[in-house]
Motif scaffolding. Sequence first.
Motif, mmCIF file in Angstrom:
data_model
loop_
_atom_site.group_PDB
_atom_site.id
_atom_site.type_symbol
_atom_site.label_atom_id
_atom_site.label_comp_id
_atom_site.label_asym_id
_atom_site.label_seq_id
_atom_site.Cartn_x
_atom_site.Cartn_y
_atom_site.Cartn_z
ATOM 1 N N GLU A 34 121.846 101.445 -15.024
ATOM 2 C CA GLU A 34 120.477 100.932 -15.113
ATOM 3 C C GLU A 34 119.623 101.518 -13.994
ATOM 4 O O GLU A 34 120.029 101.549 -12.832
ATOM 5 C CB GLU A 34 120.494 99.413 -15.013
ATOM 6 N N CYS A 35 118.438 101.998 -14.361
ATOM 7 C CA CYS A 35 117.460 102.406 -13.350
ATOM 8 C C CYS A 35 116.424 101.291 -13.234
ATOM 9 O O CYS A 35 115.949 100.757 -14.245
ATOM 10 C CB CYS A 35 116.795 103.738 -13.700
ATOM 11 N N MET A 36 116.087 100.934 -11.998
ATOM 12 C CA MET A 36 115.115 99.877 -11.739
ATOM 13 C C MET A 36 114.003 100.430 -10.864
ATOM 14 O O MET A 36 114.266 100.980 -9.785
ATOM 15 C CB MET A 36 115.787 98.673 -11.069
ATOM 16 N N ALA A 37 112.752 100.308 -11.344
ATOM 17 C CA ALA A 37 111.576 100.805 -10.621
ATOM 18 C C ALA A 37 110.850 99.623 -9.994
ATOM 19 O O ALA A 37 110.602 98.607 -10.660
ATOM 20 C CB ALA A 37 110.654 101.561 -11.567
ATOM 21 N N GLY A 54 124.657 105.575 -5.790
ATOM 22 C CA GLY A 54 123.851 106.755 -5.530
ATOM 23 C C GLY A 54 122.704 106.471 -4.570
ATOM 24 O O GLY A 54 122.680 105.471 -3.838
ATOM 25 N N GLU A 55 121.732 107.369 -4.572
ATOM 26 C CA GLU A 55 120.561 107.240 -3.730
ATOM 27 C C GLU A 55 119.326 106.997 -4.584
ATOM 28 O O GLU A 55 119.351 107.174 -5.807
ATOM 29 C CB GLU A 55 120.377 108.519 -2.896
ATOM 30 N N GLU A 56 118.237 106.584 -3.926
ATOM 31 C CA GLU A 56 116.997 106.347 -4.664
ATOM 32 C C GLU A 56 116.464 107.648 -5.251
ATOM 33 O O GLU A 56 116.571 108.702 -4.642
ATOM 34 C CB GLU A 56 115.944 105.722 -3.742
ATOM 35 N N GLY A 57 115.903 107.552 -6.426
ATOM 36 C CA GLY A 57 115.340 108.726 -7.085
ATOM 37 C C GLY A 57 115.344 108.546 -8.584
ATOM 38 O O GLY A 57 116.028 107.667 -9.126
ATOM 39 N N GLU A 58 114.602 109.407 -9.264
ATOM 40 C CA GLU A 58 114.462 109.279 -10.707
ATOM 41 C C GLU A 58 115.672 109.795 -11.471
ATOM 42 O O GLU A 58 115.769 109.567 -12.674
ATOM 43 C CB GLU A 58 113.204 110.022 -11.173
ATOM 44 N N ALA A 59 116.591 110.494 -10.812
ATOM 45 C CA ALA A 59 117.741 111.084 -11.514
ATOM 46 C C ALA A 59 119.041 110.659 -10.852
ATOM 47 O O ALA A 59 119.117 110.494 -9.625
ATOM 48 C CB ALA A 59 117.632 112.598 -11.536
#
Length: 405
Positions: A202-205, A182-187
């Motif tokens: 996994e989301c990585m900030a 996907g692309e960068e972003g919170e969702a």
Amino acid sequence: MGFCVDFIEVLLCFFLFLQTGTSVYSEGQMPNFDVPILNVTAVSGTTAVLPCTITGITDDNKVAWVDPRKKLLTVAEKRIITDLRISVERPFTKDWNLHIRSVRLNDSGEYLCQINTMPVKSMKILLTIHEPPSIIEHSGDQTVREGETVALWCKVVGEPYPAVTWYRHYIHEQKSAKSAIGEEGEALRIHNISRYCEDIYECMANNDIEPGASQRMKVNVQFPPEIQLYSNRMGQSKGKETILDCRITANPHGYIVWKRKGKEITNSHKYGITVYEDDRYTKTLSLRIARLNDDDFGKYKCYAENKYGTDTEEMMLYEHVERRITTTPKTTTDGSLIETYSWKPAVYYDPDSRYSPTRSWDDPKYSGNAGASRAGSEKTCRQSHHMSVVTLGFVTHLIICILQR
């Protein structure tokens, strides 16, 4: 000047700060800041040091610090407010450095180091607080039906604002691996999801301030049962044992059973039920039937059910009878005895009248490794039959030659 502890004393201290030091200075005697205007950056939780170095200061002069909200923090070396994190440190005589311990994001802003000259001299210092990323909320694990849309999200904070990247962990692969998706972003949205999308996500900030933050979420994809039979027809001889296999693919697995004449088959001296785990979605339901008799031939039904639906498939078990060889003796005019061989194909008892035993031996409906527990391939069966005919034909020819001699 004493230590000020309440609002009235703060006002008094500020008044005294402004009124002190009204002496007339000759040129070159005026107090001056000895450092250029600069910005200070600190990471949240550490100590921020705001430097202020002054030359030419006298006993009549006072130095004060003011925060971004124009609130007086210190006068001389005394703390005016009750915040114990604040202090004035003087490693050298000229230094009036402001220390803020365990800085927080709301400590950011423009601070003033002031000298109570007439007029008041001020130096501005911009304090920027960087904060490592953190995930304060997330969607958590998701269980969805195949074909639906999945929405995964992570709510992050940090200064500067973090970038969020999504990864998929291939936990069902032999080697542990992950890849960015996907692309960068919170969702992250997965449209028309299939069972092949089931995995750990996994989301990585990250905002270049250590440590980074990450959150894993499991996506579980569910779907109705799908039944597959290795063959729809199985031949076996009377008195022998046979095994019927049924592969059920589903998530979750629910009720799975073999049925005969509308009734569920259970374990007994006649039947043996075994379930094998093939993979994370597929099970094989194996039915063993001992000592086949006339009542055992006919249709068997494999049935599977879960909360999303049902599926069923039928298998025909028919009787396989071994081939027979008949000989007819014949006497020639010279008294020689010649035996001729006739071939009688295998007889199949099939309750389903659509399949007649008078059909051609090469009819694909009769292909299979008849007499074995499980059906073989059509190719194997045809090769075996061809070899038998060639071998017996050669033996017949050899016998005739010997008799003629």
